[in-house]
Scaffold this active site. Structure first.
Site, short mmCIF file in Angstrom:
data_model
loop_
_atom_site.label_atom_id
_atom_site.label_comp_id
_atom_site.label_asym_id
_atom_site.label_seq_id
_atom_site.Cartn_x
_atom_site.Cartn_y
_atom_site.Cartn_z
N GLN A 31 0.87 -1.39 -0.17
CA GLN A 31 -0.08 0.05 -0.02
C GLN A 31 0.91 1.08 0.00
O GLN A 31 1.82 1.29 0.28
CB GLN A 31 -0.86 -0.01 1.20
CG GLN A 31 -0.20 -0.24 2.60
CD GLN A 31 -0.91 -0.81 3.63
OE1 GLN A 31 -2.30 -0.82 3.40
NE2 GLN A 31 -0.20 -1.46 4.57
N ASP A 86 0.80 0.51 14.01
CA ASP A 86 1.01 1.95 14.62
C ASP A 86 1.35 1.61 15.88
O ASP A 86 2.04 2.58 16.74
CB ASP A 86 -0.07 2.87 14.34
CG ASP A 86 -1.15 2.26 15.12
OD1 ASP A 86 -2.21 1.63 14.45
OD2 ASP A 86 -1.66 2.66 16.37
N GLU A 106 1.16 -8.26 11.68
CA GLU A 106 1.27 -6.95 10.58
C GLU A 106 1.98 -7.37 9.26
O GLU A 106 2.84 -7.75 9.20
CB GLU A 106 1.80 -6.06 11.17
CG GLU A 106 2.07 -4.69 10.32
CD GLU A 106 0.79 -4.12 9.65
OE1 GLU A 106 0.01 -3.37 10.57
OE2 GLU A 106 0.71 -4.14 8.60
N ASP A 155 -7.55 -5.41 14.15
CA ASP A 155 -7.33 -3.76 14.09
C ASP A 155 -6.94 -3.63 12.62
O ASP A 155 -5.90 -3.38 12.20
CB ASP A 155 -6.68 -3.37 14.90
CG ASP A 155 -6.24 -1.89 14.72
OD1 ASP A 155 -6.82 -1.44 14.01
OD2 ASP A 155 -5.15 -1.29 15.22
N SER A 156 -7.99 -3.96 11.70
CA SER A 156 -7.51 -4.08 10.38
C SER A 156 -7.81 -2.74 9.68
O SER A 156 -8.61 -1.98 10.24
CB SER A 156 -8.25 -5.06 9.55
OG SER A 156 -9.62 -4.92 9.61
N ASP A 158 -10.24 -0.73 6.39
CA ASP A 158 -11.48 -1.21 5.91
C ASP A 158 -11.32 -2.35 4.79
O ASP A 158 -10.54 -2.80 4.55
CB ASP A 158 -11.96 -0.06 5.21
CG ASP A 158 -12.02 1.23 5.93
OD1 ASP A 158 -12.07 0.91 7.41
OD2 ASP A 158 -11.73 2.35 5.61
N PRO A 162 -6.42 -4.53 0.59
CA PRO A 162 -5.65 -5.55 1.06
C PRO A 162 -6.01 -6.21 2.49
O PRO A 162 -5.86 -7.39 2.59
CB PRO A 162 -4.41 -4.88 1.55
CG PRO A 162 -4.40 -3.42 1.60
CD PRO A 162 -5.70 -3.05 0.62
#
Lengths: 284, 284
Positions: A31, A86, A106, A155-156, A158, A162
């Site tokens: 991304q 993050d 992640e 905690d993805s 939308d 991906p």
């Protein structure tokens, strides 16, 4: 010079933040990653042009996705966190002494690196000794796990692009298998206001309802997300988010928060009539 | 051609709606009045460039400012509504059979005329026989009233510009005097998120707390308002908004709603920690 970052919350609705400086721009294997400094929201992380977090309002998201399940299940030791590169969710989780292990999966290592450099307040607990970071595809990672976690936090991004695979029936099934018999899965469930988001939320809620015996949706006000109105899914094998919630126990931990309160915990499950109707449509 | 209407929710945050057509533009004695047609929010009323209502989300505001007090006080007969020239609040109030009189005081007749023409769904109950419209300054109007109303709804603009007088200590005092001994005043209380709004909200809350024995703040998610997060003030001489709330009584009225539910009624008073702190600062 006027520099503005704009995001379409819906095809015909735009949310724009004035920018002081574009601090980071990188294209990973997965991304486009950008970090801006803004006068109103502090530093902002955007993935593929969508705001993921801002320094000014991340506490709302991070507190609501962690303290709700952590206050219902009183003895969470093993946690799996998916996405969340993050570090904001991990930061909240490390405040609990019961926690022994946080596995963070992640897929995009470049997000973590960018956040370590430009969002150190969020990423500061990624080096906690209980945290283990895996750069992997979460589906592949969890498929190997059975009866292993007390809590899974999804905690993805939308459910477009991906992260699409984290909103499928198969994915919720392998999360179910990876949880202990009293385990909880919490996921970010999008917004119910704009049509495109609402349909995705309904699809994903239907799949969770078909997978877990207990499945409820709760809400928070998050200014930089679509319509300022965000939902989370609480899916559980045993604990009910309100009936099994022990307010006094959580208060005894003396964790200070800026958004979460034990009263708001309850209120966050009391939803608008239009949303209740949307959920009932897919629960039938 | 791309036509967008933009509003600054804060100096460095802009919210924009794509516009199909600019239907009406007029300058009254008090303010600039505009009505747009938009693909996402339907028709939009803006006063001095600030969105007052949209067809798509007005139900949230109008339901929350009316059903909360109407479900706590079971026998509301006489109501004073200040501002609200669009008619949305009046429309909700006329659904209650107990209501005998609704005095609507709107200083700007041109707003009412524009809404009658371009927002007929909102304005449709302004002709109900119980509704009396006064084109007057609300301060002057209420000063003449003593022990006259069961409910006063202050549906004003923001506390800057022409509506500033509706947020003063003096104004709340004359509202208090105009209410019966079990009367309730509800007002739109702005948003607590951006600094300028938050300070205005604190000032006004302090004045209400100093005027009424019971004063509580409640919340709703309103996408087109600043930060998508809006507050209302519930000020009362006798009734507590939760302790005196009779859920079963309201349900027996069989009023269908799109936002308000009796559970959400309770949850709307359970506020985020940062907002509780702001309120406590001025309540001391």
């Amino acid at each position: 010079m006027e520099l503005w970052f704009s995001e379409c919350h819906a095809p015909d609705v735009k949310h724009s933040l004035r920018v002081n400086r574009h601090l980071y721009s990188g294209k990973s294997e997965y991304q486009q990653i950008d970090i801006f400094d803004t006068p109103e929201f502090g530093r902002v992380l955007a993935l593929d042009g969508n705001v993921m977090l801002t320094e000014r309002d991340e506490f709302i998201y991070d507190e609501m996705i962690t303290h709700i399940p952590m206050s219902v299940h009183k003895n969470v030791k093993d946690i799996l966190v998916i996405g969340a590169g993050d570090g904001g969710v991990v930061k909240e989780l490390t405040r609990y002494d019961t926690v022994e292990r946080i596995d963070l999966v992640e897929m995009d290592g470049q997000v973590i690196e960018a956040c370590r450099t430009y969002l150190p307040e969020n990423a500061c607990k990624l080096d906690d000794s209980r945290v283990h970071i895996y750069f992997d595809n979460a589906l592949r990672f969890i498929r190997r796990c059975t009866d292993e976690y007390d809590l899974i936090i999804v905690d993805s991004n939308d459910p477009f692009g991906p992260s699409e695979g984290y909103f499928t029936r198969e994915f919720y099934g392998i999360c179910y298998n990876a949880l202990h018999e009293d385990g909880i899965m919490v996921n970010q469930q999008g917004s119910p206001f704009y049509k495109h988001d609402a349909e995705a939320m309904q699809r994903s809620h239907k799949r969770i309802v078909n997978t877990f015996p207990i499945s409820r949706v709760y809400q928070a006000h998050i200014p930089t997300y679509a319509a300022g109105y965000w939902l989370f899914g609480f899916a559980s094998k045993k604990y009910h988010p309100i009936e099994d919630f022990d307010e006094e126990h959580w208060k005894s931990l003396h964790l200070s928060t800026k958004y979460y309160t034990t009263k708001l915990h309850i209120g966050s499950f009391y939803l608008p009539a239009y949303l209740e109707k949307m959920l009932e449509e897919v629960e039938a």
